[in-house]
Design a protein around this motif. Structure first.
Motif, PDB file in Angstrom:
ATOM      1  N   VAL A   1      26.535  55.645  40.130  1.00  0.00           N
ATOM      2  CA  VAL A   1      27.645  55.497  39.185  1.00  0.00           C
ATOM      3  C   VAL A   1      28.721  54.642  39.847  1.00  0.00           C
ATOM      4  O   VAL A   1      29.127  54.904  40.984  1.00  0.00           O
ATOM      5  N   LYS A   2      29.168  53.592  39.129  1.00  0.00           N
ATOM      6  CA  LYS A   2      30.213  52.699  39.636  1.00  0.00           C
ATOM      7  C   LYS A   2      31.424  52.749  38.717  1.00  0.00           C
ATOM      8  O   LYS A   2      31.287  52.775  37.489  1.00  0.00           O
ATOM      9  N   THR A   3      32.605  52.736  39.335  1.00  0.00           N
ATOM     10  CA  THR A   3      33.862  52.757  38.594  1.00  0.00           C
ATOM     11  C   THR A   3      34.612  51.460  38.866  1.00  0.00           C
ATOM     12  O   THR A   3      34.850  51.109  40.029  1.00  0.00           O
ATOM     13  N   TRP A   4      35.000  50.759  37.800  1.00  0.00           N
ATOM     14  CA  TRP A   4      35.663  49.455  37.883  1.00  0.00           C
ATOM     15  C   TRP A   4      37.062  49.554  37.295  1.00  0.00           C
ATOM     16  O   TRP A   4      37.286  50.252  36.300  1.00  0.00           O
ATOM     17  N   ASP A   5      38.009  48.817  37.883  1.00  0.00           N
ATOM     18  CA  ASP A   5      39.380  48.749  37.368  1.00  0.00           C
ATOM     19  C   ASP A   5      39.480  47.561  36.414  1.00  0.00           C
ATOM     20  O   ASP A   5      39.368  46.403  36.831  1.00  0.00           O
ATOM     21  N   ILE A   6      39.659  47.824  35.110  1.00  0.00           N
ATOM     22  CA  ILE A   6      39.732  46.741  34.120  1.00  0.00           C
ATOM     23  C   ILE A   6      41.096  46.697  33.434  1.00  0.00           C
ATOM     24  O   ILE A   6      41.244  46.082  32.388  1.00  0.00           O
ATOM     25  N   GLN A   7      42.091  47.327  34.050  1.00  0.00           N
ATOM     26  CA  GLN A   7      43.399  47.390  33.408  1.00  0.00           C
ATOM     27  C   GLN A   7      43.962  45.999  33.119  1.00  0.00           C
ATOM     28  O   GLN A   7      44.490  45.744  32.033  1.00  0.00           O
ATOM     29  N   ASN A   8      43.844  45.097  34.073  1.00  0.00           N
ATOM     30  CA  ASN A   8      44.384  43.738  33.911  1.00  0.00           C
ATOM     31  C   ASN A   8      43.275  42.697  33.868  1.00  0.00           C
ATOM     32  O   ASN A   8      43.503  41.527  34.186  1.00  0.00           O
ATOM     33  N   TYR A   9      42.082  43.120  33.474  1.00  0.00           N
ATOM     34  CA  TYR A   9      40.922  42.235  33.498  1.00  0.00           C
ATOM     35  C   TYR A   9      40.719  41.599  32.122  1.00  0.00           C
ATOM     36  O   TYR A   9      40.691  42.291  31.105  1.00  0.00           O
ATOM     37  N   CYS A  10      40.597  40.262  32.097  1.00  0.00           N
ATOM     38  CA  CYS A  10      40.342  39.490  30.871  1.00  0.00           C
ATOM     39  C   CYS A  10      41.392  39.748  29.794  1.00  0.00           C
ATOM     40  O   CYS A  10      41.075  40.047  28.640  1.00  0.00           O
ATOM     41  N   LEU A  11      42.649  39.632  30.191  1.00  0.00           N
ATOM     42  CA  LEU A  11      43.735  39.824  29.227  1.00  0.00           C
ATOM     43  C   LEU A  11      44.122  38.538  28.511  1.00  0.00           C
ATOM     44  O   LEU A  11      44.852  38.566  27.523  1.00  0.00           O
ATOM     45  N   SER A  12      43.649  37.410  29.016  1.00  0.00           N
ATOM     46  CA  SER A  12      43.990  36.129  28.395  1.00  0.00           C
ATOM     47  C   SER A  12      42.738  35.293  28.215  1.00  0.00           C
ATOM     48  O   SER A  12      41.697  35.543  28.834  1.00  0.00           O
ATOM     49  N   ALA A  13      42.832  34.251  27.370  1.00  0.00           N
ATOM     50  CA  ALA A  13      41.687  33.406  27.039  1.00  0.00           C
ATOM     51  C   ALA A  13      41.327  32.502  28.211  1.00  0.00           C
ATOM     52  O   ALA A  13      42.187  32.120  29.025  1.00  0.00           O
ATOM     53  N   THR A  14      40.048  32.170  28.312  1.00  0.00           N
ATOM     54  CA  THR A  14      39.549  31.233  29.322  1.00  0.00           C
ATOM     55  C   THR A  14      38.690  30.184  28.634  1.00  0.00           C
ATOM     56  O   THR A  14      38.119  30.422  27.560  1.00  0.00           O
ATOM     57  N   GLN A  15      38.593  29.001  29.267  1.00  0.00           N
ATOM     58  CA  GLN A  15      37.800  27.927  28.667  1.00  0.00           C
ATOM     59  C   GLN A  15      36.308  28.230  28.710  1.00  0.00           C
ATOM     60  O   GLN A  15      35.557  27.833  27.839  1.00  0.00           O
ATOM     61  N   ARG A  16      35.874  28.893  29.755  1.00  0.00           N
ATOM     62  CA  ARG A  16      34.479  29.285  29.863  1.00  0.00           C
ATOM     63  C   ARG A  16      34.403  30.705  30.447  1.00  0.00           C
ATOM     64  O   ARG A  16      35.361  31.186  31.049  1.00  0.00           O
ATOM     65  N   ALA A  17      33.250  31.282  30.223  1.00  0.00           N
ATOM     66  CA  ALA A  17      33.079  32.658  30.693  1.00  0.00           C
ATOM     67  C   ALA A  17      33.103  32.713  32.208  1.00  0.00           C
ATOM     68  O   ALA A  17      32.427  31.933  32.889  1.00  0.00           O
ATOM     69  N   THR A  18      33.878  33.632  32.735  1.00  0.00           N
ATOM     70  CA  THR A  18      33.970  33.796  34.182  1.00  0.00           C
ATOM     71  C   THR A  18      32.940  34.808  34.669  1.00  0.00           C
ATOM     72  O   THR A  18      32.532  35.703  33.928  1.00  0.00           O
ATOM     73  N   SER A  19      32.517  34.633  35.893  1.00  0.00           N
ATOM     74  CA  SER A  19      31.586  35.592  36.505  1.00  0.00           C
ATOM     75  C   SER A  19      32.284  36.445  37.561  1.00  0.00           C
ATOM     76  O   SER A  19      31.633  37.165  38.312  1.00  0.00           O
ATOM     77  N   GLU A  20      33.614  36.330  37.599  1.00  0.00           N
ATOM     78  CA  GLU A  20      34.384  37.109  38.566  1.00  0.00           C
ATOM     79  C   GLU A  20      34.316  38.590  38.207  1.00  0.00           C
ATOM     80  O   GLU A  20      34.493  38.983  37.059  1.00  0.00           O
ATOM     81  N   LEU A  21      34.069  39.418  39.205  1.00  0.00           N
ATOM     82  CA  LEU A  21      33.930  40.852  38.974  1.00  0.00           C
ATOM     83  C   LEU A  21      35.294  41.518  38.965  1.00  0.00           C
ATOM     84  O   LEU A  21      36.193  41.111  39.712  1.00  0.00           O
ATOM     85  N   PRO A  22      35.475  42.545  38.138  1.00  0.00           N
ATOM     86  CA  PRO A  22      36.689  43.362  38.273  1.00  0.00           C
ATOM     87  C   PRO A  22      36.630  44.146  39.578  1.00  0.00           C
ATOM     88  O   PRO A  22      35.587  44.232  40.233  1.00  0.00           O
ATOM     89  N   GLU A  23      37.736  44.734  39.964  1.00  0.00           N
ATOM     90  CA  GLU A  23      37.773  45.470  41.220  1.00  0.00           C
ATOM     91  C   GLU A  23      36.890  46.718  41.141  1.00  0.00           C
ATOM     92  O   GLU A  23      37.022  47.531  40.225  1.00  0.00           O
ATOM     93  N   LEU A  24      35.978  46.836  42.099  1.00  0.00           N
ATOM     94  CA  LEU A  24      35.104  48.008  42.172  1.00  0.00           C
ATOM     95  C   LEU A  24      35.826  49.096  42.963  1.00  0.00           C
ATOM     96  O   LEU A  24      36.096  48.939  44.153  1.00  0.00           O
ATOM     97  N   LEU A  25      36.151  50.196  42.302  1.00  0.00           N
ATOM     98  CA  LEU A  25      36.942  51.250  42.925  1.00  0.00           C
ATOM     99  C   LEU A  25      36.087  52.270  43.667  1.00  0.00           C
ATOM    100  O   LEU A  25      36.497  52.784  44.704  1.00  0.00           O
ATOM    101  N   ARG A  26      34.906  52.561  43.135  1.00  0.00           N
ATOM    102  CA  ARG A  26      34.108  53.630  43.736  1.00  0.00           C
ATOM    103  C   ARG A  26      32.644  53.479  43.346  1.00  0.00           C
ATOM    104  O   ARG A  26      32.333  53.136  42.208  1.00  0.00           O
ATOM    105  N   THR A  27      31.765  53.756  44.292  1.00  0.00           N
ATOM    106  CA  THR A  27      30.330  53.827  44.045  1.00  0.00           C
ATOM    107  C   THR A  27      29.816  55.145  44.612  1.00  0.00           C
ATOM    108  O   THR A  27      30.068  55.466  45.772  1.00  0.00           O
ATOM    109  N   SER A  28      29.112  55.911  43.801  1.00  0.00           N
ATOM    110  CA  SER A  28      28.586  57.202  44.252  1.00  0.00           C
ATOM    111  C   SER A  28      27.280  57.484  43.531  1.00  0.00           C
ATOM    112  O   SER A  28      27.065  57.040  42.404  1.00  0.00           O
TER     113      SER A  28
END
Length: 879
Positions: A735-762
């Motif tokens: 199980v992975k938990t990601w922080d998406i609070q400020n992720y993809c809040l605005s438009a981009t010209q192309r799709a990004t492959s940048e990952l949101p911050e990974l907070l925990r893996t268990s």
């Protein structure tokens, strides 16, 4: 053990920091349901009298109250709570009165609803009854797989018992072979033969055995009409010390009782094949069982003293006397016992005319009362605290009796399909074990007379008339069952391992915010409700869809109706008491794979096996069997619609099976206006471990990344109610938990492959995670996860594991404080809650606007209950 476990869960869930307490007090409008549940316990009888006065007009006549009238009046007269507390109490009473039909919209109920004093009292009594039942019932044991022990016996086993002074178990067969078993690992330590010099070994049968626990002796009865007393302290074999001869009939069963307050007094009860019950009442067992001056030396066994039964009847042995009564003539006595707290001898037979006899002891006389059943009784037992008798009936029933009123039973436990041969109370619980000839073991809750567990098809295959016994050792939490000469061990699983919340793979888990319970369903069509504060089981529904597995579940907007979908093609609607209200014929008689049930305000969508959703309108839920309504939008997908997401007031997104179909679609809470500014408001995950963030206004992907390796196959996900965390899980139980609070809040010209911050893996599970659910429980943000490893886990979000539902030992670790940021976000939101509106809102009239790729976004969809045609124009979301 249970108290420690309950305390551990409560401490982990209730402990908060000072900061979280301040935030919670500022958010008084978000009062938790735990506070509401405590409202009734805080109120005094005077407070209830004040509440009663609210429901009377000036002339004293009863009146009805609306929600606003009840809340304002209760706050003014009683106090002790907030407007939210009394508002929730009003809603609970109102919904408890609407037991029939399907209620999807809580707001509509509130607007038109009124309650009276009778309805409030009925609800409070019902709640109190439920609390009492939950407090009295204990957990169902988690049995390990039965294990057949290597038996030294060749003949049927006649008795199994635990020798406390040794710490070992003793089994004795009909041929006189005794096996001594280790009390820890149940390995065979040694065997010995019970010698009787009167009869040749091949002609000798052991019929009964009783442990004289305070004397380190055993009494053994034989077919030679003899009763022998063996000294167990002699090694290596048991030496016969006394031998009673001349009994009128062959003794068939024995029982021994020692007075806990007067150690010299004891009773040995004998039941024979002539229907007679006799009792040897000893008055000085610590000195000697019998007087040596009347004993004769056994010519064939120099260590044994011969005692003649006739001499005992005449009273020549002043240290003991005999009480006898002909209770069951001409039937054989199957079981006898003496109950010191009653001062009575209990016996049973398979004769309907004398099924059970209670002989009350009055000094040296007896008063007899007889119980009658249809076909007789094989076995009986007595519960000390409940003062209740249980009988194992030849007529397949277990009957419960008041020993003082034997004219008719006080309870009937029906569930066996064959004659019941053994019953045994769990003395430390209000539970009863019963075993029948068709090899079915049942565990009963005595307080509500319901079967908690039924174990079958796990015992050795033997003939139906095989002699069998049941021995329960509560302290060791094990059962020993015999089948002819076989000895089978059934042990409670108390190991400190990953707990199996279910007995089969769990397919879905939900959080019910109304009842503050967790609901899980499995592949054997069982639904279990849990208390998240303690991890304890509240109730369970068996065979919800027969033998068909449950594929998915959902709750309606009021959180009082549960939808379960089975592989049999049906969706069933349940109340939380386990009553099936409706059967939705989704598959039209076919076995189909249902992947999602989506309740809306005035309709329910079911999908998974065809190119369009199957719709059920609210007005159709007037019959038990509900047929689907016509979907007039047409087949808009090239493959089967497998998942959907709805966003209030008018947006529906669907996805169909393709090369990489989405396994889940979720709108991000709190991003109502983000799509218009170019940000992401929708998340999807697919069968290759990829997660995508979408902008539904423009139908485009803003972000795409691999959350889990594509080799692990499909993943599942959930989003926290505050929209801060994304949680994903794979087939390895990671199980992975990601922080998406400020992720993809605005438009981009192309799709990004940048990952949101990974907070925990268990790794919370040992097998594939089948479902995730994030929820607020009080002021705690929690994560529920279900898995094919049969467990349901509860974790902090984004923190550590709390425990597994149904576990016997809790995990340890640092207790994380509540997530204050998420709580602040939730407190700042509208009291109507975005996610509640999503589920309660209807599909109002609007055309599908766009169609691109595999997913479809609809806006202004036609009102489904009225059923107008749906235009085909729509936009695809490009992958």
């Amino acid at each position: 053990m249970t108290q420690n476990r309950v305390a551990h869960w409560r401490n982990r869930l209730q402990k908060t920091t000072d900061n979280s307490r301040d935030v919670y007090e500022r958010g008084a409008t978000m009062a938790t349901r735990m506070e509401v549940a405590q409202l009734e316990s805080r109120m005094s009888p005077d407070d209830y009298r004040k509440l009663h006065s609210l429901f009377e007009d000036s002339s004293g006549e009863p009146r009805l109250l609306s929600r606003a009238e009840f809340v304002s009046g209760a706050l003014t007269l009683v106090g002790r709570g907030s407007a939210e507390d009394y508002g929730f109490l009003f809603d609970s009473v109102l919904l408890s009165q609407k037991r029939c039909g399907l209620v999807l919209d809580i707001e509509a109920v509130r607007e038109e609803g009124v309650i009276d004093w009778h309805g409030l009292c009925s609800f409070l009594l019902q709640q109190l009854s439920g609390k009492v039942k939950r407090s009295q019932s204990s957990n169902v044991p988690l049995w390990k797989a039965p294990r057949t022990l290597p038996s030294p016996h060749r003949d049927p086993i006649q008795k199994v018992l635990f020798v406390q002074s040794w710490g070992h178990y003793l089994s004795v067969s009909r041929g006189g072979t005794a096996g001594v078993w280790d009390g820890e690992d149940m390995c065979l330590l040694h065997t010995l033969n019970l010698q009787n010099s009167t009869v040749r070994s091949k002609d000798l049968w052991v019929t009964g055995l009783a442990l004289l626990h305070n004397l380190d002796k055993v009494a053994v009865s034989f077919t030679s009409k003899e009763l022998c007393f063996y000294d167990m302290s002699s090694k290596p074999d048991f030496n016969c010390k006394y031998k009673i001869q001349g009994l009128p009939f062959t003794p068939w069963c024995l029982d021994y009782w020692a007075d806990p307050f007067l150690p010299d007094q004891a009773v040995l009860t004998i039941g024979d094949i002539g229907g007679q019950v006799s009792a040897l009442c000893f008055t000085s067992v610590q000195i000697s069982l019998f007087e040596s001056r009347w004993a004769r030396a056994d010519e064939q066994d120099s260590t044994a003293d011969l005692i003649l039964w006739e001499e005992l009847l005449r009273g020549r042995h002043h240290c003991c006397y005999v009480l006898s009564h002909q209770a069951h003539q001409p039937a054989w006595v199957r079981r006898v016992c003496y109950v010191g707290s009653l001062g009575a001898f209990l016996s049973c037979s398979t004769s309907p005319r004398s099924s059970m006899v209670v002989a009350w002891k009055n000094d040296i006389s007896l008063r007899i009362t007889t119980c009658y059943t249809k076909r007789g009784v094989w076995d009986l037992d007595h519960h000390q605290q409940l003062n209740l008798l249980a009988t194992a009936g030849v007529d397949h029933q277990v009957l419960l009796w008041n020993p003082y009123v034997t004219s008719k039973p006080v309870g009937v436990l029906s569930g066996h399909d064959g004659p019941v041969t053994a019953v045994c109370f769990m003395q430390n619980k209000q539970q009863l074990l019963s075993f029948s000839k068709d090899k079915v073991l049942c565990l009963w809750d005595v307080s509500n007379q319901q079967c908690l567990h039924r174990l079958t098809e796990v015992f050795p295959k033997t003939a139906e008339d095989t002699h069998s016994l049941l021995f329960s050792h509560e302290e060791k939490q094990l059962l020993l069952l015999t089948f002819h000469s076989q000895l089978v061990l059934l042990q409670n699983n108390t190991e400190d391992k990953r707990t199996s919340s279910h007995q089969s793979p769990v397919t879905c888990v939900l959080y019910n915010s109304f009842f503050r319970q967790v609901i899980s369903g499995d592949s054997t069509s069982r639904v279990i409700c849990w208390l998240p504060d303690t991890g304890q089981k509240v109730t369970q529904f068996h065979r919800c869809h027969g033998n068909a597995p449950i594929s998915t579940m959902a709750l309606d907007g009021t959180q009082t109706r549960l939808f379960t979908a089975g592989a049999d093609g049906e969706v069933k609607v349940w109340d939380l008491n386990g009553r099936c209200l409706h059967r939705m014929n989704a598959g039209q008689g076919r076995h189909v794979h249902i992947t999602q049930v989506l309740p809306l305000r005035r309709s329910v969508l079911v999908m998974g096996w065809q190119r369009m959703p199957t719709v059920f309108r609210l007005h159709s839920f007037t019959q038990t069997v509900v047929e689907p309504s016509e979907w007039r939008g047409g087949a808009c997908h090239e493959g089967e619609v497998i998942c959907a997401a709805f966003h209030a007031p008018q947006t529906l997104v669907t996805d169909f099976s393709s090369s990489t179909p989405s396994t889940c679609l979720l709108f991000i809470p709190g991003r109502q206006n983000t799509s218009s500014t170019g940000g992401a408001d929708l998340v999807s995950c697919d069968g290759s471990g990829t997660v995508r963030f979408w902008n539904t206004a423009h139908g485009c992907v803003l972000s795409q990344f691999t959350a889990h390796s594509s080799d692990l196959g499909p993943i599942v996900m959930t989003i926290s109610p505050c929209g801060t965390y994304l949680v994903t899980a794979d087939k390895e139980g990671t199980v992975k938990t990601w922080d998406i609070q400020n992720y993809c809040l605005s438009a981009t010209q192309r799709a990004t492959s940048e990952l949101p911050e990974l907070l925990r893996t268990s790794r919370l599970h040992l097998d594939r995670v089948t479902h995730l659910e994030a929820c607020f429980h009080g002021d705690r943000l929690l994560l529920l996860s279900a898995s094919l490893d049969s467990s349901v886990a509860l974790s902090y979000l984004p923190g550590e594991l709390i425990g597994y539902f149904g576990q016997h030992h809790t995990t340890t670790g640092t207790i994380s404080p509540p997530d204050l940021h998420c709580l602040n976000l939730l407190l700042r939101r509208s009291p109507t809650r975005c996610e509640s509106r999503c589920q309660n809102a209807s599909l109002s009239s609007f055309p599908l606007r766009f169609k691109l790729g595999a997913m479809r976004v609809g806006c202004d969809i036609a009102n489904l209950p009225r059923g107008p045609s749906l235009p085909a124009a729509c936009i695809h979301l490009r992958k």
